[in-house]
Design a protein around this motif. Structure first.
Motif, PDB file in Angstrom:
ATOM      1  N   LYS A  19       0.854  -1.179   0.000  1.00  0.00           N
ATOM      2  CA  LYS A  19       0.000   0.000   0.000  1.00  0.00           C
ATOM      3  C   LYS A  19       0.896   1.236   0.000  1.00  0.00           C
ATOM      4  N   PRO A  20       0.473   2.311  -0.654  1.00  0.00           N
ATOM      5  CA  PRO A  20       1.272   3.540  -0.643  1.00  0.00           C
ATOM      6  C   PRO A  20       1.587   4.014   0.776  1.00  0.00           C
ATOM      7  N   GLN A  21       0.652   3.812   1.693  1.00  0.00           N
ATOM      8  CA  GLN A  21       0.874   4.245   3.071  1.00  0.00           C
ATOM      9  C   GLN A  21       2.050   3.499   3.709  1.00  0.00           C
ATOM     10  N   THR A  22       2.317   2.279   3.277  1.00  0.00           N
ATOM     11  CA  THR A  22       3.458   1.525   3.806  1.00  0.00           C
ATOM     12  C   THR A  22       4.758   2.250   3.470  1.00  0.00           C
ATOM     13  N   TYR A  23       4.851   2.784   2.272  1.00  0.00           N
ATOM     14  CA  TYR A  23       6.036   3.552   1.872  1.00  0.00           C
ATOM     15  C   TYR A  23       6.192   4.780   2.762  1.00  0.00           C
ATOM     16  N   ARG A  24       5.090   5.492   2.952  1.00  0.00           N
ATOM     17  CA  ARG A  24       5.147   6.722   3.750  1.00  0.00           C
ATOM     18  C   ARG A  24       5.494   6.422   5.211  1.00  0.00           C
ATOM     19  N   LYS A  25       4.915   5.362   5.742  1.00  0.00           N
ATOM     20  CA  LYS A  25       5.160   5.011   7.136  1.00  0.00           C
ATOM     21  C   LYS A  25       6.621   4.611   7.352  1.00  0.00           C
ATOM     22  N   LEU A  26       7.148   3.726   6.503  1.00  0.00           N
ATOM     23  CA  LEU A  26       8.544   3.313   6.665  1.00  0.00           C
ATOM     24  C   LEU A  26       9.504   4.475   6.451  1.00  0.00           C
ATOM     25  N   GLY A  31      13.383   6.286   7.531  1.00  0.00           N
ATOM     26  CA  GLY A  31      14.086   7.146   6.584  1.00  0.00           C
ATOM     27  C   GLY A  31      14.273   6.532   5.214  1.00  0.00           C
ATOM     28  N   HIS A  32      13.689   5.335   5.009  1.00  0.00           N
ATOM     29  CA  HIS A  32      13.798   4.654   3.720  1.00  0.00           C
ATOM     30  C   HIS A  32      12.761   3.543   3.643  1.00  0.00           C
ATOM     31  N   PHE A  33      12.526   3.029   2.451  1.00  0.00           N
ATOM     32  CA  PHE A  33      11.670   1.865   2.248  1.00  0.00           C
ATOM     33  C   PHE A  33      12.566   0.725   1.799  1.00  0.00           C
ATOM     34  N   HIS A  34      12.877  -0.167   2.690  1.00  0.00           N
ATOM     35  CA  HIS A  34      13.763  -1.307   2.401  1.00  0.00           C
ATOM     36  C   HIS A  34      15.053  -0.864   1.719  1.00  0.00           C
ATOM     37  N   GLY A  35      15.607   0.226   2.200  1.00  0.00           N
ATOM     38  CA  GLY A  35      16.873   0.721   1.677  1.00  0.00           C
ATOM     39  C   GLY A  35      16.759   1.732   0.560  1.00  0.00           C
ATOM     40  N   GLY A  43       6.110  20.664  -3.224  1.00  0.00           N
ATOM     41  CA  GLY A  43       4.734  20.251  -2.970  1.00  0.00           C
ATOM     42  C   GLY A  43       4.675  19.033  -2.064  1.00  0.00           C
ATOM     43  N   GLY A  44       5.839  18.514  -1.651  1.00  0.00           N
ATOM     44  CA  GLY A  44       5.887  17.391  -0.732  1.00  0.00           C
ATOM     45  C   GLY A  44       5.749  16.021  -1.362  1.00  0.00           C
ATOM     46  N   ARG A  45       5.654  15.948  -2.681  1.00  0.00           N
ATOM     47  CA  ARG A  45       5.529  14.648  -3.344  1.00  0.00           C
ATOM     48  C   ARG A  45       6.850  13.914  -3.315  1.00  0.00           C
ATOM     49  N   LEU A  46       6.752  12.587  -3.356  1.00  0.00           N
ATOM     50  CA  LEU A  46       7.928  11.726  -3.333  1.00  0.00           C
ATOM     51  C   LEU A  46       8.025  10.970  -4.649  1.00  0.00           C
ATOM     52  N   LEU A  47       9.227  10.873  -5.170  1.00  0.00           N
ATOM     53  CA  LEU A  47       9.489  10.070  -6.361  1.00  0.00           C
ATOM     54  C   LEU A  47      10.572   9.064  -6.008  1.00  0.00           C
ATOM     55  N   TRP A  48      10.328   7.815  -6.361  1.00  0.00           N
ATOM     56  CA  TRP A  48      11.198   6.712  -5.975  1.00  0.00           C
ATOM     57  C   TRP A  48      12.008   6.232  -7.177  1.00  0.00           C
ATOM     58  N   PRO A  49      13.319   5.986  -7.012  1.00  0.00           N
ATOM     59  CA  PRO A  49      14.157   5.512  -8.118  1.00  0.00           C
ATOM     60  C   PRO A  49      13.651   4.160  -8.636  1.00  0.00           C
ATOM     61  N   ALA A  50      13.214   4.142  -9.867  1.00  0.00           N
ATOM     62  CA  ALA A  50      12.603   2.944 -10.445  1.00  0.00           C
ATOM     63  C   ALA A  50      13.574   1.767 -10.482  1.00  0.00           C
ATOM     64  N   ASP A  51      14.851   2.014 -10.776  1.00  0.00           N
ATOM     65  CA  ASP A  51      15.801   0.901 -10.854  1.00  0.00           C
ATOM     66  C   ASP A  51      15.962   0.207  -9.501  1.00  0.00           C
ATOM     67  N   THR A  62      19.042  -4.413  -2.131  1.00  0.00           N
ATOM     68  CA  THR A  62      19.140  -2.956  -2.182  1.00  0.00           C
ATOM     69  C   THR A  62      19.028  -2.494  -0.751  1.00  0.00           C
ATOM     70  N   ARG A  63      20.149  -2.168  -0.146  1.00  0.00           N
ATOM     71  CA  ARG A  63      20.123  -1.779   1.256  1.00  0.00           C
ATOM     72  C   ARG A  63      20.713  -0.406   1.444  1.00  0.00           C
ATOM     73  N   HIS A  64      20.119   0.284   2.359  1.00  0.00           N
ATOM     74  CA  HIS A  64      20.635   1.574   2.785  1.00  0.00           C
ATOM     75  C   HIS A  64      21.943   1.296   3.523  1.00  0.00           C
ATOM     76  N   PRO A  65      22.974   2.110   3.370  1.00  0.00           N
ATOM     77  CA  PRO A  65      24.268   1.847   4.029  1.00  0.00           C
ATOM     78  C   PRO A  65      24.145   1.592   5.528  1.00  0.00           C
ATOM     79  N   GLU A  66      23.262   2.290   6.218  1.00  0.00           N
ATOM     80  CA  GLU A  66      23.100   2.067   7.653  1.00  0.00           C
ATOM     81  C   GLU A  66      22.532   0.690   7.926  1.00  0.00           C
ATOM     82  N   THR A  67      21.589   0.236   7.096  1.00  0.00           N
ATOM     83  CA  THR A  67      20.992  -1.078   7.262  1.00  0.00           C
ATOM     84  C   THR A  67      22.027  -2.154   6.967  1.00  0.00           C
TER      85      THR A  67
END
Length: 72
Positions: A19-26, A31-35, A43-51, A62-67
């Protein structure tokens, strides 16, 4: 050089079957969605790197360096 492909939150959620809300909540909690970190546009919109989203779907790591540091 072409611009990177980006998904809206709704598009990314559809691709990953979340759900889109899962992205916003994480994003809010971790500070990220699964990295994957989004690009914030005016306008506060978010765009996610498709690759990176596509790599999540295919099972590639695909992990965030901290993770990644926590799992090392």
């Amino acid at each position: 050089m072409s611009a990177p492909r980006l998904y809206t939150t709704n598009e990314a959620a559809a691709v990953t079957r979340h759900k889109p809300q899962t992205y916003r909540k994480l994003l809010s909690l971790k500070g990220h969605f699964h990295g994957v970190k989004p690009v914030k546009i005016p306008g506060g919109r978010l765009l996610w790197p498709a690759d990176e989203i596509d790599r999540l779907v295919s099972g590639e790591a695909t992990r965030h360096p901290e993770t990644a540091a926590q799992h090392a």
